[in-house]
Scaffold this active site. Sequence first.
Site, short mmCIF file in Angstrom:
data_model
loop_
_atom_site.label_atom_id
_atom_site.label_comp_id
_atom_site.label_asym_id
_atom_site.label_seq_id
_atom_site.Cartn_x
_atom_site.Cartn_y
_atom_site.Cartn_z
N ASP A 2 10.40 4.66 6.20
CA ASP A 2 11.24 3.61 5.62
C ASP A 2 10.38 2.49 5.04
O ASP A 2 9.32 2.18 5.55
CB ASP A 2 12.15 3.04 6.70
CG ASP A 2 13.39 2.38 6.12
OD1 ASP A 2 13.85 2.83 5.07
OD2 ASP A 2 13.87 1.42 6.73
N HIS A 19 8.52 4.76 -4.06
CA HIS A 19 8.70 6.14 -3.61
C HIS A 19 7.45 6.97 -3.90
O HIS A 19 7.06 7.83 -3.09
CB HIS A 19 9.92 6.75 -4.30
CG HIS A 19 11.22 6.15 -3.87
ND1 HIS A 19 11.53 5.97 -2.54
CD2 HIS A 19 12.28 5.68 -4.59
CE1 HIS A 19 12.74 5.42 -2.45
NE2 HIS A 19 13.20 5.24 -3.68
N LEU A 113 -0.71 23.29 11.24
CA LEU A 113 0.44 22.39 11.39
C LEU A 113 1.66 22.95 10.65
O LEU A 113 1.56 23.38 9.51
CB LEU A 113 0.07 21.01 10.83
CG LEU A 113 1.18 19.97 10.71
CD1 LEU A 113 1.63 19.51 12.09
CD2 LEU A 113 0.69 18.79 9.88
#
Length: 218
Positions: A2, A19, A113
């Site tokens: 956020d 963004h 991962l």
Amino acid sequence: MDGNGRWARARGKARTEGHLEGVKAAKRVVAAAAEARLPFLSLYTFSTENWNRAQEEVSYLMFLVRSYLRKEYAFYRENGIRIVHSGDAQGLPRDVRDELEEVMRDTAGFTGLTVNLSINYGGRDEILRAFRRASAAEGEGGLTEDGFRRYLDLPEFPDPDLIIRTSNEHRLSNFLLWQSAYAELYFSPKLWPDWDQGDLYEALVEYGRRARRFGGAP
């Protein structure tokens, strides 16, 4: 993840710039997680509620998702990163869905991962979709907690140990509602585009200090 918009506004930039910087931060954090040998990482990329934003912003976010899925394939390969998805894929634009399916297919054999991209994801929506699948397959009678889990978006994914929320927000915002029952929560005042390896490691150190009892006595 956020704070992209606030990061941009504080610098007199368009939200789209925030963004873009957020995507760069995500890459830094994914690289740090891979280096720390974490087995799983989920990124809350685009929620079911984010469709309510301005169309221009939504279109740009979909563009970022689509373009970076393909652009970062060499990064996935070099780090052994497997990509999976949670959320309602059928609600995504066809070109985004195609890119997502391709990168999941191309990284399926990687053993480092595993990164879950939660795109068009909402915790309530996931639970509702899982309930519909479970009811169609088994009916409502005799459904257990473990049985219900099989109908979640990623039933093989373990429940999160740690949920991180940036930009000094203190809520889950409809993220992994079923799976987060015993997750540790970590709130950071830093905006997401400013996050880097050190911030992730700081969160992991704090997590290591927690005593997890899952309802048991100390």
